[in-house]
Design a protein around this motif. Structure first.
Motif, mmCIF file in Angstrom:
data_model
loop_
_atom_site.group_PDB
_atom_site.id
_atom_site.type_symbol
_atom_site.label_atom_id
_atom_site.label_comp_id
_atom_site.label_asym_id
_atom_site.label_seq_id
_atom_site.Cartn_x
_atom_site.Cartn_y
_atom_site.Cartn_z
ATOM 1 N N ILE A 257 0.845 -1.196 0.000
ATOM 2 C CA ILE A 257 0.000 0.000 0.000
ATOM 3 C C ILE A 257 0.879 1.245 0.000
ATOM 4 C CG2 ILE A 257 -1.670 1.351 1.329
ATOM 5 C CD1 ILE A 257 -2.996 -1.216 2.168
ATOM 6 N N GLN A 258 0.695 2.074 -1.008
ATOM 7 C CA GLN A 258 1.521 3.257 -1.205
ATOM 8 C C GLN A 258 0.640 4.456 -1.530
ATOM 9 O OE1 GLN A 258 4.954 3.484 -1.283
ATOM 10 N NE2 GLN A 258 5.569 1.337 -1.202
ATOM 11 N N ILE A 259 1.244 5.632 -1.432
ATOM 12 C CA ILE A 259 0.608 6.834 -1.980
ATOM 13 C C ILE A 259 1.337 7.169 -3.272
ATOM 14 C CG2 ILE A 259 0.276 9.317 -1.687
ATOM 15 C CD1 ILE A 259 -0.429 8.843 1.172
ATOM 16 N N LYS A 260 0.563 7.240 -4.349
ATOM 17 C CA LYS A 260 1.136 7.468 -5.681
ATOM 18 C C LYS A 260 0.995 8.928 -6.081
ATOM 19 C CE LYS A 260 -1.075 6.040 -9.356
ATOM 20 N NZ LYS A 260 -1.667 5.169 -10.399
ATOM 21 N N TYR A 261 2.026 9.443 -6.742
ATOM 22 C CA TYR A 261 2.038 10.823 -7.241
ATOM 23 C C TYR A 261 2.005 10.803 -8.760
ATOM 24 C CZ TYR A 261 3.991 15.357 -8.603
ATOM 25 O OH TYR A 261 4.203 16.576 -9.190
ATOM 26 N N GLU A 262 1.097 11.608 -9.355
ATOM 27 C CA GLU A 262 0.983 11.702 -10.808
ATOM 28 C C GLU A 262 1.341 13.121 -11.244
ATOM 29 O OE1 GLU A 262 -2.522 9.388 -12.458
ATOM 30 O OE2 GLU A 262 -3.053 9.447 -10.321
#
Length: 327
Positions: A257-262
Motif C-alpha cells: 500500500i503506497q501513496i502514488k504521485y501523478e
C-alpha cells in the motif's frame, strides 16, 4: 524507478535532504512533461488553477477522520478488554496478545533481546507478526493509524498552527538525522546496561498504559513533549526523535500500500506539503523534482492521507502496488 533514485529515497529517511533527479535518473516521459508544464500557455493555466483553488477552497477530511476512527477503535479495544476482562487483547500498544497471538513492537522487542542478549521465541514470533502487518500497510502507517500519541500530537499541531498564524509561536526544525542517532543510542543503552531505557520515555507506551490502567507520573513527560510541539517545534517527537518511526519506516520500504504521485495532474501549489507530517517525502511535488510521471512517495511516508485530502487535482492517491488499484 532507478536503483540510484530508490537509494536516495531511502537515504531521506535517515536524514538526507531531497534533491532533483539527475539526468540519468529522470525518465524521458517526466522530462517531456516538465518541459510541457513550463510552456507559457501552461504556466498561465497553472496560475489560474491555483488562484481558483485559493478563491474556492475544497476541504476534505475523509482520510483524517478515517485515521482518527482507527486510532480510537484500536485503543478502545485495549481499554474494554482490560476493563471487562474479555481477553480479546491483553497488554498495551508496545507489547500485547491478540486472541492469543503474541504482538510485539519491533523497536521494543529488539531492545529486550539486546538487553537480555538472547533471542526469545515468543517475542520473535510477535515481532514477525507485527512486522508483516505493518509491512503490508506501509511501515509508518502504524504512526498515523494506530499510535495513540499521534492523535494527541495532531491536536497539538493544530494548536501550534493556530498560534503560529497569529505570530505567537514559531517553528524550530531539527535535523532529521537526530532520530537515527537516538535509535542507536537507545539500542546501545539496552545492550550495555541490560535495561530497555527507551521504554521509560516512550510516549506511545506511556499513553497506551495510561488509557488502559490509569495515568501515572510518566504522563507529565508526555505533557512536556506536547508542550514542545505546541510552543517550540512542530511535530518534534514524530519528525525528529521517535526511534519507533524509523524502525517502521525501514519495515515499510517496499510496502504494497503506497501513496502514488501523478506529475501530469499536479499544479505544484504545495498544499500537500503544508499539511504533511513528514513534508520531505513530498518534495517530489515541487516543480522539477519528480523522477517519473508516476512515482510512489518515499518510505518515510506515514500513509496518513492528509496530502490526498489536500490535493484538489487528485495528483496523490492511495494505491495497491503491483495492481495499480486506487483505494
Amino acid at each position: 524507478m532507478s536503483v540510484k533514485w530508490y537509494l536516495h529515497k531511502l537515504a531521506m529517511m535517515f536524514g538526507a535532504e531531497a534533491r532533483r533527479p539527475n539526468k540519468d535518473e529522470e525518465t524521458d516521459a517526466a522530462r517531456a512533461m516538465k518541459k510541457f508544464q513550463k510552456t507559457p500557455e501552461q504556466t498561465v493555466e497553472r496560475r489560474k488553477i491555483i488562484q481558483h483553488e485559493l478563491d474556492f477552497p475544497v476541504v476534505s477530511n475523509k482520510w483524517k477522520f478515517a485515521r482518527w476512527t482507527s486510532i480510537i477503535l484500536i485503543n478502545v479495544m485495549f481499554i474494554v478488554s482490560f476493563a471487562w476482562d474479555v481477553q480479546l487483547v491483553e497488554g498495551a500498544m508496545t507489547a500485547s496478545r491478540f486472541l492469543g497471538f503474541h504482538m510485539a513492537d519491533p523497536t521494543g522487542a529488539l531492545q529486550v533481546m539486546l538487553a537480555f542478549k538472547q533471542i526469545m521465541l515468543n517475542l520473535l514470533i510477535g515481532t514477525v507478526t507485527v512486522m508483516f502487518i505493518w509491512w503490508f500497510f506501509g511501515g509508518r502507517a502504524f504512526c498515523s493509524w494506530a499510535c495513540p500519541y499521534h492523535l494527541l500530537a495532531e491536536w497539538a499541531e493544530a494548536i501550534h498552527l493556530f498560534l503560529a498564524k497569529r505570530g505567537w509561536v514559531k517553528d524550530h526544525p531539527f535535523h532529521r538525522g537526530l532520530r537515527v542517532v537516538l535509535w542507536f543510542v537507545f539500542m546501545g543503552l539496552a545492550l550495555v546496561t541490560g535495561y530497555t531505557a527507551f521504554e521509560y520515555i516512550n510516549p506511545v507506551g506511556i499513553v497506551s498504559r495510561a488509557l488502559i490502567y490509569g495515568p501515572s507520573l510518566a504522563v507529565l513527560w508526555v505533557v512536556f513533549l506536547l508542550s514542545i510541539e505546541i510552543f517550540f517545534s512542530r511535530r518534534f517527537w514524530c519528525r525528529y526523535a521517535c526511534p519507533m518511526g524509523l524502525t517502521y519506516g525501514v519495515i515499510g520500504t517496499a510496502a504494497p500500500i503506497q501513496i502514488k504521485y501523478e506529475l501530469d495532474k499536479c499544479v505544484h501549489e504545495g498544499e500537500c506539503r503544508a499539511v504533511c507530517l513528514v513534508p520531505h517525502v513530498l518534495d517530489i511535488t515541487k516543480m522539477g523534482y519528480a523522477q517519473d510521471t508516476e512515482e510512489f512517495i518515499a518510505p518515510d511516508c506515514t500513509r496518513c492521507g492528509l496530502c490526498v485530502d489536500a490535493c484538489p487535482q487528485g495528483a496523490l492517491s492511495f494505491t495497491l502496488r503491483g495492481l495499480d488499484k486506487v483505494i
